[in-house]
Design an enzyme around this catalytic site. Sequence first.
Site, short mmCIF file in Angstrom:
data_model
loop_
_atom_site.label_atom_id
_atom_site.label_comp_id
_atom_site.label_asym_id
_atom_site.label_seq_id
_atom_site.Cartn_x
_atom_site.Cartn_y
_atom_site.Cartn_z
N GLU A 91 0.83 -1.21 0.00
CA GLU A 91 0.00 0.00 0.00
C GLU A 91 0.86 1.26 0.00
O GLU A 91 0.56 2.22 -0.72
CB GLU A 91 -0.94 -0.01 1.21
CG GLU A 91 -2.09 -0.99 1.11
CD GLU A 91 -3.13 -0.55 0.09
OE1 GLU A 91 -3.10 0.60 -0.36
OE2 GLU A 91 -3.99 -1.39 -0.26
N GLU A 139 2.39 1.65 -3.48
CA GLU A 139 1.40 2.06 -4.49
C GLU A 139 1.01 3.52 -4.33
O GLU A 139 0.83 4.23 -5.31
CB GLU A 139 0.16 1.17 -4.37
CG GLU A 139 0.36 -0.25 -4.85
CD GLU A 139 -0.87 -1.13 -4.59
OE1 GLU A 139 -0.84 -2.31 -5.00
OE2 GLU A 139 -1.84 -0.63 -3.99
N GLU A 140 0.86 3.96 -3.09
CA GLU A 140 0.33 5.29 -2.85
C GLU A 140 1.39 6.39 -2.85
O GLU A 140 1.06 7.56 -3.04
CB GLU A 140 -0.43 5.31 -1.52
CG GLU A 140 -1.67 4.43 -1.56
CD GLU A 140 -2.52 4.51 -0.32
OE1 GLU A 140 -3.64 3.97 -0.32
OE2 GLU A 140 -2.08 5.13 0.67
#
Length: 246
Positions: free
Chosen positions: A139, A142-143
């Site tokens: 996460e 990805e962010e």
Amino acid sequence: MLAFEYNKFNGIIIDSSAIPTDEKLFLQQLSALLEHASLQKKSVIWLTLPIDLAHLIKIATQQGFTFHNCLPTEITLTYKSLEEDYVPFVPTHSLGAGGFVQNSLGELLVIRERDASTYKLPGGHIELGEKIEDAVYREVLEETGIATSFDSVLGMASTHPYRFGKSNIYIVCKLSPLSTQIDIQDTHEIADAKWILPQDFLADSNNSPFNKYLVKSLVNATGLGKSTLDLSQFSKLKHEVFLAND
């Protein structure tokens, strides 16, 4: 009679691959199985119908089956011989993980989603079968585009009701950055990512009280470290164990 197998809990599991598509034939075979289960004093019958057999749901429910759980391509129903027969509960919680990442300057990594005006820790949903450690790595990458290494579990929060009437557990993990250049991968969901000093994050009145409380409480915390014990000697299941640091 429908093809089936017994399970170790005195129950019956119907073979989904051998269920007829014809409604009349299904009813005949299901009725025969119910009679067999009664004679053998079996407790719970498990019936999973793939989506292409959804037309059989009404027949099953008319015979006393009730919904248990649903996936995108199938639904599982159960039949209890007696009201007091135990049926294992469906999952009650979804899980989320957030990354608490600080660089060598003490700056905190935060993101802003496209539908939000405030900043928060990067993170998101833990997928089925995914470890907490792997989920928070993924996460954050990805962010923000920042690669990280895992340090500890800092804290968690429980929310109810959450989506679909279930509860949610949010796990905050301390990570160390392996890079510093922000490069958002998920541009569809994330509008901005940046490094910010904790005191500046706390001073921003736009940020939510909950997220500010998290940062204030965890900025100097150590948390639970990942155990180095090899659990494969005890079980073939996938494990993660977090223990208090010395």
